[in-house]
Design a protein around this motif. Structure first.
Motif, PDB file in Angstrom:
ATOM      1  N   PHE A   1       0.850  -1.191   0.000  1.00  0.00           N
ATOM      2  CA  PHE A   1       0.000   0.000   0.000  1.00  0.00           C
ATOM      3  C   PHE A   1       0.889   1.246   0.000  1.00  0.00           C
ATOM      4  O   PHE A   1       1.920   1.279   0.688  1.00  0.00           O
ATOM      5  N   PHE A   2       0.463   2.240  -0.763  1.00  0.00           N
ATOM      6  CA  PHE A   2       1.271   3.447  -0.945  1.00  0.00           C
ATOM      7  C   PHE A   2       0.424   4.689  -0.675  1.00  0.00           C
ATOM      8  O   PHE A   2      -0.769   4.721  -0.958  1.00  0.00           O
ATOM      9  N   LYS A   3       1.088   5.713  -0.154  1.00  0.00           N
ATOM     10  CA  LYS A   3       0.413   6.986   0.107  1.00  0.00           C
ATOM     11  C   LYS A   3       1.402   8.126  -0.133  1.00  0.00           C
ATOM     12  O   LYS A   3       2.531   8.099   0.358  1.00  0.00           O
ATOM     13  N   ARG A   4       0.952   9.126  -0.890  1.00  0.00           N
ATOM     14  CA  ARG A   4       1.789  10.303  -1.155  1.00  0.00           C
ATOM     15  C   ARG A   4       1.234  11.503  -0.386  1.00  0.00           C
ATOM     16  O   ARG A   4       0.032  11.766  -0.403  1.00  0.00           O
ATOM     17  N   THR A   5       2.124  12.235   0.270  1.00  0.00           N
ATOM     18  CA  THR A   5       1.753  13.471   0.964  1.00  0.00           C
ATOM     19  C   THR A   5       2.482  14.625   0.289  1.00  0.00           C
ATOM     20  O   THR A   5       3.721  14.675   0.296  1.00  0.00           O
ATOM     21  N   ILE A   6       1.701  15.542  -0.293  1.00  0.00           N
ATOM     22  CA  ILE A   6       2.292  16.625  -1.075  1.00  0.00           C
ATOM     23  C   ILE A   6       1.531  17.920  -0.797  1.00  0.00           C
ATOM     24  O   ILE A   6       0.320  17.903  -0.535  1.00  0.00           O
ATOM     25  N   THR A   7       2.235  19.023  -0.831  1.00  0.00           N
ATOM     26  CA  THR A   7       1.611  20.338  -0.638  1.00  0.00           C
ATOM     27  C   THR A   7       0.762  20.682  -1.852  1.00  0.00           C
ATOM     28  O   THR A   7       1.220  20.562  -2.993  1.00  0.00           O
ATOM     29  N   GLU A   8      -0.459  21.099  -1.610  1.00  0.00           N
ATOM     30  CA  GLU A   8      -1.361  21.411  -2.715  1.00  0.00           C
ATOM     31  C   GLU A   8      -0.988  22.704  -3.417  1.00  0.00           C
ATOM     32  O   GLU A   8      -1.332  22.886  -4.585  1.00  0.00           O
TER      33      GLU A   8
ATOM     34  N   TYR B   1      -1.119  21.394 -12.059  1.00  0.00           N
ATOM     35  CA  TYR B   1      -0.578  20.118 -12.514  1.00  0.00           C
ATOM     36  C   TYR B   1      -1.294  18.955 -11.834  1.00  0.00           C
ATOM     37  O   TYR B   1      -1.676  19.038 -10.675  1.00  0.00           O
ATOM     38  N   GLU B   2      -1.439  17.882 -12.601  1.00  0.00           N
ATOM     39  CA  GLU B   2      -2.004  16.635 -12.091  1.00  0.00           C
ATOM     40  C   GLU B   2      -0.884  15.616 -11.934  1.00  0.00           C
ATOM     41  O   GLU B   2      -0.133  15.353 -12.882  1.00  0.00           O
TER      42      GLU B   2
ATOM     43  N   VAL C   1       1.114   2.472  -9.552  1.00  0.00           N
ATOM     44  CA  VAL C   1       0.076   2.756  -8.573  1.00  0.00           C
ATOM     45  C   VAL C   1      -0.578   4.089  -8.901  1.00  0.00           C
ATOM     46  O   VAL C   1       0.112   5.075  -9.205  1.00  0.00           O
ATOM     47  N   GLU C   2      -1.884   4.124  -8.851  1.00  0.00           N
ATOM     48  CA  GLU C   2      -2.635   5.360  -9.083  1.00  0.00           C
ATOM     49  C   GLU C   2      -2.749   6.140  -7.773  1.00  0.00           C
ATOM     50  O   GLU C   2      -3.407   5.708  -6.831  1.00  0.00           O
ATOM     51  N   LEU C   3      -2.091   7.299  -7.727  1.00  0.00           N
ATOM     52  CA  LEU C   3      -2.163   8.194  -6.563  1.00  0.00           C
ATOM     53  C   LEU C   3      -2.466   9.607  -7.073  1.00  0.00           C
ATOM     54  O   LEU C   3      -1.561  10.451  -7.218  1.00  0.00           O
ATOM     55  N   PRO C   4      -3.718   9.905  -7.365  1.00  0.00           N
ATOM     56  CA  PRO C   4      -4.048  11.219  -7.953  1.00  0.00           C
ATOM     57  C   PRO C   4      -3.899  12.366  -6.961  1.00  0.00           C
ATOM     58  O   PRO C   4      -4.395  12.299  -5.839  1.00  0.00           O
ATOM     59  N   ASP C   5      -3.180  13.401  -7.380  1.00  0.00           N
ATOM     60  CA  ASP C   5      -3.017  14.635  -6.598  1.00  0.00           C
ATOM     61  C   ASP C   5      -3.011  15.823  -7.551  1.00  0.00           C
ATOM     62  O   ASP C   5      -2.592  15.697  -8.714  1.00  0.00           O
ATOM     63  N   THR C   6      -3.442  16.955  -7.050  1.00  0.00           N
ATOM     64  CA  THR C   6      -3.439  18.198  -7.821  1.00  0.00           C
ATOM     65  C   THR C   6      -2.566  19.220  -7.114  1.00  0.00           C
ATOM     66  O   THR C   6      -2.702  19.440  -5.911  1.00  0.00           O
ATOM     67  N   VAL C   7      -1.665  19.833  -7.884  1.00  0.00           N
ATOM     68  CA  VAL C   7      -0.736  20.813  -7.330  1.00  0.00           C
ATOM     69  C   VAL C   7      -0.852  22.104  -8.127  1.00  0.00           C
ATOM     70  O   VAL C   7      -0.839  22.089  -9.356  1.00  0.00           O
ATOM     71  N   ARG C   8      -0.958  23.213  -7.404  1.00  0.00           N
ATOM     72  CA  ARG C   8      -0.953  24.537  -8.032  1.00  0.00           C
ATOM     73  C   ARG C   8       0.383  25.214  -7.711  1.00  0.00           C
ATOM     74  O   ARG C   8       0.751  25.349  -6.544  1.00  0.00           O
TER      75      ARG C   8
END
Length: 452
Positions: free
Chosen positions: A74-81, A145-146, A167-174
């Motif tokens: 299992f994977f999890k990404r933590t990123i600043t939006e 960016y996606e 692995v699909e880990l969708p995130d959106t970054v501005r």
């Protein structure tokens, strides 16, 4: 290229999914091949060679069975939006291994091309445990960016095979403009402006509203000393006044072709955006109404006037994605549009290229009409190449010609600027690193003198 060959090629490019041999397996077969070749030269039977290869192959397959399955990871990404352009940000990847086997892994995150990429990132996670990995990235271009995929490779127990999964880990970054100068002003506006040699408290004597009582410093007007507080505290105290609030500020951002000129750090539009946001923060903090209009050959975005620091986020979300258009700016059209949209008297602060603007005779006619209602001020980034050409030594004929042409351009610019300023339309150029400081300083000077 066929579909199957594309899939195979993507697998070797750290994409898609599948099973790949590791360097250990390839080296094992290479050493085995050398020994078997020497054995064949000494009359070793082909049947024995065949059986050895079969045994080694099945051992490697058995090693493949003792590795984690995809469903056990299992994977999890933590990123600043929201990121600021050019700054370093930390991204965290958490990997949880629920299988009974430890594994070594490598991964590549699906960042856009405009982000710096320190990949592949490698590590080891034990059986029935989790591992947290961090890496740094720097976004170099503004926009939305996606980030959808994470590409993982992990080895079996002995390390003969490597499984690859996506692995699909969708995130959106501005990615927004660099707000370093804006934060510096909000933290200590007085210090920010003193860098330019202008103090916030500098204003016409007797003009403005009473703000507070503070300690007397060198440069204060002795006539404003508060003698009652001075006698009470045994320290020289002075009254501080500030300009009236509630004025209207309209920031005009040119996104035409010339604003794409590269500078030491970024280009002109990047510097203009950073300076515009800083001016907006200064005006909103003082209680003024701020509106923003971005344009090239047409209107790109318009933010209606509002006040309060919450309005700064509205401005940022409206302009953070602005790009330079490969067209000439239509100043006449934007000024005509502004005449219809902005009915209240306001300060029109234009960020553009002065060299280009001086050739716009139509804009001069519109500005003369707007000047009756609004206060106009223009600021641009000085052309360091042109300045260096004027100071260059005429060591040969070519250098002399370039120097004379540069001096001619400077004289033309100075003459045209004087013509516009006689019409009550001032404009200045600032060094790229001081654009925000200069813009805020002139805004403060205009407001302190109650010119608006």
């Amino acid at each position: 290229m066929t579909k199957s060959s594309k899939s195979l090629w993507a697998r070797f490019l750290f994409q898609d999914r599948g099973i790949l041999p590791t360097k250990r397996l390839i080296l094992t077969y290479l050493v085995l091949t050398i020994f078997l070749s020497l054995g064949i030269l000494r009359d070793l039977s082909w049947w024995f060679v065949f059986m050895v290869n079969i045994v080694v192959f099945f051992i490697s397959l058995a090693d493949l069975l003792f590795s984690a399955k995809k469903t056990q990871l299992f994977f999890k990404r933590t990123i600043t939006e929201e990121m600021e352009r050019g700054l370093i940000y930390l991204i965290t990847i958490e990997i949880r291994n629920n299988s009974p086997y430890s594994l070594n892994y490598r991964f590549i995150d699906g960042l856009p091309q405009t982000f710096s990429k320190p990949f592949p990132v490698s590590g080891r996670v034990l059986a029935d445990s989790a591992n947290v990995i961090t890496y740094n990235t720097v976004p170099s271009e503004r926009g939305k960016y996606e980030i959808n995929k994470l590409y993982i490779r992990y080895q079996s127990v002995i390390g003969l095979w490597e499984k690859q999964i996506t692995v699909e880990l969708p995130d959106t970054v501005r990615v927004i403009p660099d707000l370093t100068e804006t934060k510096q002003y909000l933290e200590n506006g007085q210090h920010f402006l003193l860098y330019e040699g202008l103090e916030i408290r500098k204003q016409q004597s007797g003009v403005g509203e009473f703000s507070k009582i503070r300690s007397f410093v060198v440069g204060d007007d002795p006539r404003k000393i508060n003698w009652r507080q001075t006698a009470k505290l045994q320290e020289v105290m002075t009254n501080e006044y500030e300009p009236e609030h509630g004025k209207y500020i309209t920031i005009l951002l040119d996104c035409g072709r010339m604003m794409g000129a590269e500078l030491k750090k970024g280009n002109r539009i990047e510097r203009a955006l950073e300076a515009a946001v800083t001016v907006a923060a200064a005006a909103l903090q003082k209680g003024d109404y701020v509106s923003v209009l971005a344009f090239s050959n047409e209107i790109k975005t318009f933010v209606p006037p509002a006040k309060g620091m919450a309005h700064l986020q509205t401005i940022l979300q409206s302009i953070y994605h602005l790009k330079v258009d490969a067209v000439e700016s239509n100043y006449a059209a934007v000024l005509q549009y502004l005449e219809m949209m902005q009915k209240k008297r306001s300060l029109l602060l234009l960020f553009s290229d002065i060299q280009t603007f001086l050739h716009e005779e139509n804009a001069l006619a519109y500005l003369k009409r707007l000047r009756k209602r609004h206060l106009f001020f223009m600021i641009g980034v000085e052309d360091r190449t042109l300045l260096n050409r004027t100071k260059a030594e005429p060591i040969d004929v070519q250098a002399t010609m370039l120097k004379s042409i540069a001096q001619q351009q400077m004289l033309y610019k100075k003459r045209e600027k004087n013509k516009w300023e006689r019409q009550g339309l001032p404009m200045i150029e600032a060094r790229e690193e001081k654009l925000a400081v200069t813009a805020v300083s002139h805004y403060m000077e205009i407001m302190n003198q109650n010119l608006l």
